[in-house]
Design an enzyme around this catalytic site. Structure first.
Site, short mmCIF file in Angstrom:
data_model
loop_
_atom_site.label_atom_id
_atom_site.label_comp_id
_atom_site.label_asym_id
_atom_site.label_seq_id
_atom_site.Cartn_x
_atom_site.Cartn_y
_atom_site.Cartn_z
CG HIS A 1 -0.17 5.95 -0.09
ND1 HIS A 1 0.94 6.13 -0.89
CD2 HIS A 1 0.30 5.48 1.09
CE1 HIS A 1 2.02 5.81 -0.22
NE2 HIS A 1 1.68 5.39 0.99
CG HIS B 1 1.55 1.71 -1.55
ND1 HIS B 1 0.77 2.35 -0.61
CD2 HIS B 1 2.53 1.08 -0.85
CE1 HIS B 1 1.25 2.11 0.59
NE2 HIS B 1 2.32 1.36 0.48
CD GLN C 1 7.78 -4.74 8.05
OE1 GLN C 1 7.89 -5.65 7.25
NE2 GLN C 1 7.81 -3.47 7.67
N GLY D 1 9.97 2.02 -2.61
CA GLY D 1 9.92 3.48 -2.61
C GLY D 1 11.16 4.09 -1.97
CD GLN D 2 14.50 7.24 -5.18
OE1 GLN D 2 14.23 8.43 -5.11
NE2 GLN D 2 15.09 6.71 -6.23
CG ASP E 1 9.75 3.44 3.70
OD1 ASP E 1 9.65 3.97 4.81
OD2 ASP E 1 8.79 3.17 2.97
CD GLN F 1 11.21 -1.08 3.35
OE1 GLN F 1 10.75 -1.47 4.42
NE2 GLN F 1 10.42 -0.71 2.35
CB SER G 1 3.26 8.01 4.88
OG SER G 1 3.17 7.10 5.95
#
Ligand code: PAF
Length: 281
Positions: free
Chosen positions: A34, A37, A61, A147-148, A150, A153, A185
């Protein structure tokens, strides 16, 4: 742009890039791309000559009962969306990433990996770090962009990079939102129109609670108000609303000052969504 599926092809493509003295920016994804990304690819372009994006739905995961089998696999649409934002799309099979008979070192996220998202999804961060380390070893990038949204992560990937890939620069890219404020997302596609409207409460709550704290309200009281806001919505099940220190990813004390990261995770219509907001106290 080249779309390649094997490690051998990747090595050949990267050898040419390196021979030309070019730097490599890397964006690992699980596809179903999306605009969030695509913004990571734009960030990678800022820092590097050649952008490599991986598209790989990593079985390690996903826990039992999670959405590995039904996770969207949309390679053709992803490649079309990437367009000229990357030079190399690496879309390997599971057998390429985890070849039979080759031991791929398992990574362990440690205590932070067991909290928040890790508590809800046991083993998730170990599996995530295992594939990220594997992909870093294959691509050997100069820069990697995450990406912030996550945030946990990103925190753990920074730790991994500092320990094992010290020359690699990790960039955290800003959260991209729908006009409604809903953080983008891949899972948003599972929300119907009504649930999308309901899901806006996550971003609204983050903005409200952080503003209340900035204005001087006690952290506990502001969080309690946020919990009420989310719990009052139909079809919504709050998992956590918490304020952490972005340096340690542990809950802040009541007298905390400086940077603070407000985290939220909730299910809307059974779809698990996360979001966060970084601010100063
Ligand atoms: O954020 C994701 O999409 C995944 O966790 C990642 C980093 C691509 C590893 O599989």
């Amino acid at each position: 742009m080249q779309v390649i599926h094997t490690v051998a092809e990747l090595n050949a493509a990267l050898a040419e890039v390196r021979a030309a003295g070019k730097t490599v920016g890397f964006v690992p994804t699980m596809g179903a791309l999306h605009d969030g990304h695509l913004s990571l690819l734009d960030q990678a372009r800022v820092y590097s000559d050649v952008v490599v994006v991986s598209i790989f739905v990593n079985p390690k995961q996903f826990g039992a009962g999670e959405d590995f089998d039904r996770y969207p696999r949309t390679l053709d649409a992803d490649v079309a969306a990437i367009g000229d934002k990357a030079e190399i799309v690496f879309a390997p099979s599971v057998a390429e990433v985890y070849p039979a008979g080759v031991e791929i070192p398992a990574k362990h996220a440690g205590p932070v990996g067991e909290t928040f998202e890790g508590a809800a999804r046991p083993g998730h961060f170990d599996g995530m770090l295992t594939v990220v380390a594997r992909l870093f070893s294959l691509v050997n990038p100069d820069v990697a962009v995450f990406g912030q949204k996550d945030a946990q992560q990103l925190f753990l990937v920074r730790q991994l990079a500092a320990a094992e890939f010290p020359k690699l620069r990790i960039i955290g890219a800003e959260i991209v939102r729908e006009t409604s404020g809903l953080a983008m997302s891949s899972r948003n596609r599972y929300l119907n129109a009504e649930q999308r409207d309901i899901a806006e409460i996550l971003a609204i709550t983050l903005a409200t609670v952080s503003q209340l704290i900035e204005d001087g309200m006690a952290i506990d009281a502001a969080l309690a108000m946020g919990v009420e806001m989310i719990s009052g919505e139909p079809e919504t099940k709050l998992d956590y609303l918490a304020l952490v220190d972005p340096q340690t990813f542990t809950a802040v004390g009541k007298d905390h000052t400086g940077a603070a990261l407000l985290l939220v995770a909730a299910q809307v219509g059974g779809i698990r969504l996360i979001d966060n907001h970084l601010f100063e106290i």
